[in-house]
Design a protein around this motif. Structure first.
Motif, PDB file in Angstrom:
ATOM      1  N   GLN A  79      34.275  78.146  85.453  1.00 23.48           N
ATOM      2  CA  GLN A  79      33.093  78.757  86.375  1.00 23.48           C
ATOM      3  C   GLN A  79      34.225  80.027  87.254  1.00 23.48           C
ATOM      4  O   GLN A  79      34.466  79.632  88.584  1.00 23.48           O
ATOM      5  CB  GLN A  79      33.383  77.595  87.336  1.00 23.48           C
ATOM      6  CG  GLN A  79      32.483  76.392  86.824  1.00 23.48           C
ATOM      7  CD  GLN A  79      31.814  75.302  88.002  1.00 23.48           C
ATOM      8  OE1 GLN A  79      32.856  75.485  88.978  1.00 23.48           O
ATOM      9  NE2 GLN A  79      30.777  75.165  87.633  1.00 23.48           N
ATOM     10  N   LEU A  80      34.929  81.007  86.707  1.00 21.86           N
ATOM     11  CA  LEU A  80      35.963  82.270  86.873  1.00 21.86           C
ATOM     12  C   LEU A  80      34.413  83.403  87.042  1.00 21.86           C
ATOM     13  O   LEU A  80      34.739  83.422  86.173  1.00 21.86           O
ATOM     14  CB  LEU A  80      37.373  82.128  86.046  1.00 21.86           C
ATOM     15  CG  LEU A  80      38.398  81.288  86.488  1.00 21.86           C
ATOM     16  CD1 LEU A  80      39.283  81.599  85.145  1.00 21.86           C
ATOM     17  CD2 LEU A  80      37.969  81.136  87.588  1.00 21.86           C
ATOM     18  N   SER A  81      34.414  83.787  88.296  1.00 18.90           N
ATOM     19  CA  SER A  81      33.593  85.344  88.172  1.00 18.90           C
ATOM     20  C   SER A  81      34.140  86.162  86.938  1.00 18.90           C
ATOM     21  O   SER A  81      35.711  85.956  87.299  1.00 18.90           O
ATOM     22  CB  SER A  81      33.365  85.256  89.047  1.00 18.90           C
ATOM     23  OG  SER A  81      32.610  85.074  90.250  1.00 18.90           O
ATOM     24  N   GLN A  82      33.516  87.014  86.611  1.00 20.72           N
ATOM     25  CA  GLN A  82      34.203  87.689  85.741  1.00 20.72           C
ATOM     26  C   GLN A  82      34.130  89.564  85.416  1.00 20.72           C
ATOM     27  O   GLN A  82      32.408  89.836  86.296  1.00 20.72           O
ATOM     28  CB  GLN A  82      33.813  87.278  84.030  1.00 20.72           C
ATOM     29  CG  GLN A  82      34.785  85.835  83.851  1.00 20.72           C
ATOM     30  CD  GLN A  82      34.432  85.498  81.679  1.00 20.72           C
ATOM     31  OE1 GLN A  82      34.277  86.729  81.576  1.00 20.72           O
ATOM     32  NE2 GLN A  82      34.511  84.551  82.014  1.00 20.72           N
ATOM     33  N   ALA A  83      34.819  90.337  85.144  1.00 20.78           N
ATOM     34  CA  ALA A  83      34.341  92.014  85.375  1.00 20.78           C
ATOM     35  C   ALA A  83      35.846  92.752  84.028  1.00 20.78           C
ATOM     36  O   ALA A  83      36.287  91.964  83.895  1.00 20.78           O
ATOM     37  CB  ALA A  83      34.417  92.504  86.773  1.00 20.78           C
ATOM     38  N   ARG A  84      34.905  93.890  83.569  1.00 20.27           N
ATOM     39  CA  ARG A  84      36.049  94.120  82.467  1.00 20.27           C
ATOM     40  C   ARG A  84      35.624  95.701  82.605  1.00 20.27           C
ATOM     41  O   ARG A  84      34.492  96.368  82.869  1.00 20.27           O
ATOM     42  CB  ARG A  84      35.407  93.745  81.388  1.00 20.27           C
ATOM     43  CG  ARG A  84      34.368  94.245  80.535  1.00 20.27           C
ATOM     44  CD  ARG A  84      33.847  93.946  79.171  1.00 20.27           C
ATOM     45  NE  ARG A  84      33.437  92.678  79.023  1.00 20.27           N
ATOM     46  CZ  ARG A  84      33.406  92.101  78.311  1.00 20.27           C
ATOM     47  NH1 ARG A  84      33.751  92.406  76.863  1.00 20.27           N
ATOM     48  NH2 ARG A  84      32.465  90.607  77.999  1.00 20.27           N
ATOM     49  N   LEU A 108      28.836  95.673  85.620  1.00 17.30           N
ATOM     50  CA  LEU A 108      27.720  96.158  86.638  1.00 17.30           C
ATOM     51  C   LEU A 108      28.543  94.591  87.388  1.00 17.30           C
ATOM     52  O   LEU A 108      28.955  94.895  88.490  1.00 17.30           O
ATOM     53  CB  LEU A 108      26.814  95.819  86.643  1.00 17.30           C
ATOM     54  CG  LEU A 108      25.542  95.897  86.982  1.00 17.30           C
ATOM     55  CD1 LEU A 108      25.232  97.022  87.663  1.00 17.30           C
ATOM     56  CD2 LEU A 108      24.134  95.428  86.766  1.00 17.30           C
ATOM     57  N   ALA A 109      29.716  93.880  86.709  1.00 19.20           N
ATOM     58  CA  ALA A 109      30.173  93.372  88.119  1.00 19.20           C
ATOM     59  C   ALA A 109      31.606  93.906  88.561  1.00 19.20           C
ATOM     60  O   ALA A 109      31.461  93.021  89.661  1.00 19.20           O
ATOM     61  CB  ALA A 109      30.654  92.023  87.633  1.00 19.20           C
ATOM     62  N   TYR A 110      31.883  94.430  88.420  1.00 17.59           N
ATOM     63  CA  TYR A 110      33.138  95.400  88.949  1.00 17.59           C
ATOM     64  C   TYR A 110      32.672  96.112  89.757  1.00 17.59           C
ATOM     65  O   TYR A 110      31.801  96.732  90.032  1.00 17.59           O
ATOM     66  CB  TYR A 110      33.782  96.086  87.695  1.00 17.59           C
ATOM     67  CG  TYR A 110      34.862  97.125  88.294  1.00 17.59           C
ATOM     68  CD1 TYR A 110      36.284  96.850  88.812  1.00 17.59           C
ATOM     69  CD2 TYR A 110      34.201  98.468  89.097  1.00 17.59           C
ATOM     70  CE1 TYR A 110      36.879  97.897  88.898  1.00 17.59           C
ATOM     71  CE2 TYR A 110      35.463  99.624  89.507  1.00 17.59           C
ATOM     72  CZ  TYR A 110      36.475  99.113  89.685  1.00 17.59           C
ATOM     73  OH  TYR A 110      37.690 100.022  90.060  1.00 17.59           O
ATOM     74  N   PRO A 111      33.736  95.961  91.090  1.00 17.12           N
ATOM     75  CA  PRO A 111      34.568  95.322  91.040  1.00 17.12           C
ATOM     76  C   PRO A 111      34.484  94.036  91.937  1.00 17.12           C
ATOM     77  O   PRO A 111      33.409  93.725  92.571  1.00 17.12           O
ATOM     78  CB  PRO A 111      35.798  95.630  92.120  1.00 17.12           C
ATOM     79  CG  PRO A 111      34.701  96.435  93.645  1.00 17.12           C
ATOM     80  CD  PRO A 111      33.528  96.668  92.212  1.00 17.12           C
ATOM     81  N   LEU A 112      34.887  92.764  91.246  1.00 16.48           N
ATOM     82  CA  LEU A 112      34.786  91.586  91.881  1.00 16.48           C
ATOM     83  C   LEU A 112      35.637  90.905  93.022  1.00 16.48           C
ATOM     84  O   LEU A 112      34.751  90.286  94.664  1.00 16.48           O
ATOM     85  CB  LEU A 112      36.072  89.958  91.167  1.00 16.48           C
ATOM     86  CG  LEU A 112      35.146  89.850  89.546  1.00 16.48           C
ATOM     87  CD1 LEU A 112      36.104  89.314  89.169  1.00 16.48           C
ATOM     88  CD2 LEU A 112      33.902  89.850  89.433  1.00 16.48           C
ATOM     89  N   LYS A 113      36.785  92.023  93.898  1.00 15.91           N
ATOM     90  CA  LYS A 113      36.899  92.074  95.171  1.00 15.91           C
ATOM     91  C   LYS A 113      36.651  93.337  95.442  1.00 15.91           C
ATOM     92  O   LYS A 113      37.178  94.465  94.578  1.00 15.91           O
ATOM     93  CB  LYS A 113      37.994  91.043  95.258  1.00 15.91           C
ATOM     94  CG  LYS A 113      37.557  89.701  94.547  1.00 15.91           C
ATOM     95  CD  LYS A 113      37.869  88.821  95.707  1.00 15.91           C
ATOM     96  CE  LYS A 113      37.597  87.976  95.767  1.00 15.91           C
ATOM     97  NZ  LYS A 113      39.360  87.287  95.748  1.00 15.91           N
TER      98      LYS A 113
END
Length: 830
Positions: A79-84, A108-113
């Motif tokens: 259950q870790l969010s991911q981006a690359r 598209l998930a970048y950035p997580l923070k």
């Protein structure tokens, strides 16, 4: 029967000042511990969470090639969010005009923070977003637009693909992680990389896989990756990516823990002092019960029942108000720092409540129960003769148990045995150092040649009559002032250290790849354009291969080499004199007895076991040479200035191929001038760290803001201790001053004598707080916060003035009953 009697006794106690003081101390102490510890825990999480913006995630896995998809599936299962993202250099073409650019392609998930910052056109208003460019579009830096005379909306080519410039890219949250890159920056979608066909066999790539989630899940995933990773993989957290921020947060965290521990100590003292008076008020009740035939076991059972009832009632109320205090402070901090309140696990949420209730219950059992237990063994006649001095001796019998319990509680909460030992030792040191000097001082005061019947004579006589009691009270006052002095002085030292870390006009650009033939031209250009350069330093790429003729890889483990940063080529440099922001820890600069000297950075030396006199072997290209360690230096890596692990004389490195580097400061309104610099010298590599500096300064400001509020709240907790301490000797003061008023002493004289007495008690306590506190500050600076040990003479008057004024104000307010009620009413109590 015992419970019913205990309940009736408790209801009667509720109408007494002694019980109200004890209940107030318990309630406020429990509320403060729950509120402050929960508040500080979550503020740390908030600050760490914001600091994670430097990585655009909580953790990052860096690799020169794409990793196995099974690794990512495992992260999803946890259950870790991911981006690359993948970074590389490529040629960008606009109307057949080429330019080398640094490309980052992110999904598209970048950035997580954190957020991306952009402009709709060059030098327009800065905006933020959580998502990057769309497919077929790119965002580019202002430097690229200016250098190639392009605008938002223009078409460019990268490889075999054509893209539309959609935005001006201002900054990415993890810009610092990839700051050392060639050319202007370009941000594109990860899915667009394939159609460019620029990635071929042998391409230099850097893949970054970003993860966010619960700390436990992140640690579990790190354990999963550990046996799978090779030397080319790097598991990056804040400490490895941004050590300066990690150091600031660690110091802030240690300060928070110190403040929490001081609140716990204050709470224990307040409960102890209020328990002392409450126990004293029950001596006659116990005597009556014993005279009526109550057994010792019955009395003990009655007292235990009362303690349990008090704990349940006050614990429930303290938990409610502590939760309210915690949430109020968090909402205020969230608004001020513009950060969301973190969601924590149930265990982390319950932790402050468990600490607060444990501290409350333990203090009751440590101070109240032993006193009642001793009373049950005392004959009725002796109980009626109990004095304040006897009460203090009664409470002192349980101090060793309380000290052990407090040390264990602080150590379990802070995960620092050292901090617990230092605080408990501080309490013992203050008590030990106070007995003789305070007793001697008060005894000398009683012998001063003062006129009889004066206010000063009355005050001095009261001090000398209660010599041991006043010594004890001074010790408590001094303990409070010492802890406050420590907290305030360390906060000041932290602020000064952070201000020194990134002062005004800190270099915000690094310039690399200056060739030898360009040295004089670049130096002249920087001086002519007033770029405020820090000096130009040579760099030779070399590897440390042996220590005292033994291979480094045989002497040091692979993990130790990686932690030291010596598993790769190092930047070697020369300098005729030691850099101004370096500190010589050992040896000489340069030792003329050595033909080939080298100066080594102290942390690297410690990690690799390098000592003065060791012979180091370096390899530069195909050549090897040796040098003897003649000095060890401390380097401040977080000052944004060129610094090096190894420094040599110029003659040692002169024969090797080299480039030069420098750093300089430009205010924001002059940033476009760097384009002219790069047009003049196209081969130079410019590294912009301005955004990183702004992030660091923002986080430091937020940590500082939190610390100020913590100090204020701890100060309020100290007022509770002062009130409980003054109230502990109230009965004897009321009796004495009632007699004085009965024989004709005026209210003004009694009030004046009390003011002088409290002024002396607070002033002496403040003086001793300065002496003991300064010694402990030096210890905490070096052992807890990793700060340079230094005296704070500018703060020495603060504890004395604060002690004299606070103790006088609180004392007079607490003893106003002495001068407001009639002597006949006061004497009826005794």
């Amino acid at each position: 029967m015992t419970l019913r009697l205990a309940w009736r006794w408790l209801k009667t106690d509720c109408r007494t000042a002694e019980f109200r003081l004890l209940a107030l101390a318990l309630w406020l102490s429990t509320s403060l511990i729950i509120g402050l510890s929960g508040f500080m825990d979550k503020v740390q999480i908030m600050l760490v969470g914001q600091s994670s913006e430097f990585l655009a995630a909580d953790r990052v896995l860096s690799s020169p090639r794409a990793i196995d998809e099974a690794w990512l599936l495992e992260a999803k299962a946890m259950q870790l969010s991911q981006a690359r993202s993948v970074s590389f250099q490529s040629m960008l073409y606009a109307d057949d005009e080429p330019l080398l650019v640094s490309v980052k392609a992110a999904d598209l998930a970048y950035p997580l923070k954190g957020k991306l910052q952009y402009r709709d056109s060059l030098y327009d208003e800065v905006k933020t977003t959580s998502t990057g460019p769309e497919l077929g579009h790119i965002w580019v830096s202002a430097r690229l637009l200016v250098q190639m005379n392009l605008s938002v909306g223009d078409q460019v080519e990268i490889g075999d693909a054509r893209f539309t410039i959609a935005k001006e890219l201002v900054s990415e949250p993890d810009r610092g992680a990839g700051a050392f890159s060639l050319g202007p920056r370009v941000l594109m979608r990860y899915e667009d990389v394939a159609k460019t066909e620029v990635i071929q066999f042998g391409s230099r790539l850097r893949y970054r896989y970003m993860f966010s989630g619960q700390r436990e899940s992140l640690q579990q995933y790190a354990d999963y990756l550990q046996p799978l990773m090779t030397d080319s993989h790097k598991w990056i957290d804040l400490e490895t990516s941004q050590p300066s921020i990690a150091i600031a947060l660690q110091r802030g965290k240690n300060f928070f823990y110190l403040a929490s521990s001081i609140v716990i100590v204050f709470a224990a003292i307040a409960i102890a002092m209020s328990s002392l008076r409450y126990t004293s008020s029950h001596t006659k009740h116990v005597a009556v019960l014993k005279s009526l035939g109550a057994s010792r076991a019955r009395i003990i059972g009655l007292m235990v029942s009362i303690i349990v009832m008090v704990f349940l009632l006050v614990g429930l109320l303290g938990s409610v108000t502590g939760h309210w205090l915690q949430q109020s402070l968090l909402q205020f901090m969230s608004r001020e720092m513009q950060l969301p309140i973190p969601v924590t696990s149930s265990a982390e949420t319950l932790k402050p409540f468990m600490i607060g209730l444990f501290c409350c219950g333990f203090a009751l059992l440590s101070f109240l129960l032993p006193a009642m237990y001793r009373l049950s063994f005392t004959p009725a006649k002796a109980v009626f003769m109990q004095s304040a001095s006897g009460e203090i001796q009664l409470m002192a019998s349980s101090l060793w148990l309380s000290a052990i319990g407090l040390a264990g509680l602080i150590a379990s909460y802070t995960q620092s045995v050292l901090l617990a030992v230092i605080l408990i030792a501080a309490v013992a040191l203050i008590v030990g150092l106070l007995v003789l000097p305070a007793t001697w001082l008060f005894a000398r005061l009683s012998k001063l040649p003062l006129r009889a019947a004066t206010v000063w004579q009355l005050a001095i006589s009261q001090l000398s009559r209660r010599l041991w009691v006043n010594t004890f009270l001074t010790g408590v006052f001094s303990l409070c002032l010492t802890l406050l002095f420590i907290l305030f002085a360390l906060q000041t030292a932290l602020f000064e250290q952070w201000q020194k870390q990134l002062p005004a006009e800190t270099p915000n650009f690094f310039l690399l790849n200056i060739k030898s033939h360009q040295f004089e031209q670049v130096d002249a250009y920087l001086a002519a354009e007033d770029f405020q350069a820090e000096g130009i330093y040579p760099m030779v790429r070399g590897r440390l291969v042996a220590i005292n003729q033994q291979s480094v890889r045989d002497l040091v483990s692979k993990e130790a080499l990686k932690r030291a940063g010596a598993d790769r080529e190092l930047n070697l440099s020369w300098s005729a004199s030691m850099p101004s922001d370096n500190e010589l820890l050992a040896g000489e600069w340069w030792d003329t007895s050595q033909s080939q000297p080298v100066s080594v950075e102290s942390e690297l030396a410690q990690k690799l076991g390098i000592q003065l006199g060791d012979v180091l072997t370096f390899q530069v290209a195909a050549e090897r040479f040796q040098a003897s360690v003649t000095s060890l230096r401390k380097v401040e890596w977080d000052r944004m200035r060129p610094n090096f692990y190894m420094l040599f004389p110029q003659s040692t490195l002169e024969p090797f191929d080299k480039t030069f580097m420098t750093s300089f400061y430009l205010p924001s309104e002059r940033h476009q001038e760097v384009v002219q610099l790069l047009n003049r010298f196209p081969n130079l590599v410019l590294i912009d760290v301005d955004h990183m500096i702004q992030q660091i300064q923002s986080i430091v400001a937020q940590v500082s803001f939190g610390l100020k509020w913590v100090v204020l709240l701890v100060f309020l907790a100290s007022l509770l201790v002062l009130l409980a301490t003054v109230q502990s000797s109230m009965s004897e003061r009321l009796h004495e001053n009632a007699l004085l008023r009965a024989i004709g002493a005026s209210k003004s004289r009694i009030r004046g004598a009390l003011a002088i007495e409290f002024l002396l008690l607070g002033g002496v306590g403040g003086l001793l707080a300065v002496i003991v506190g300064q010694l402990l500050i030096l210890l905490l600076q070096s052992q807890l916060l990793n700060l340079p040990s230094s005296l704070q003479p500018e703060l020495w008057l603060l504890p004395i003035a604060l002690g004299a004024s606070l103790v006088t104000i609180v004392g007079l307010w607490s003893t106003q009953k002495v001068v407001t009620q009639s002597p006949s009413r006061l004497l009826k109590v005794f």
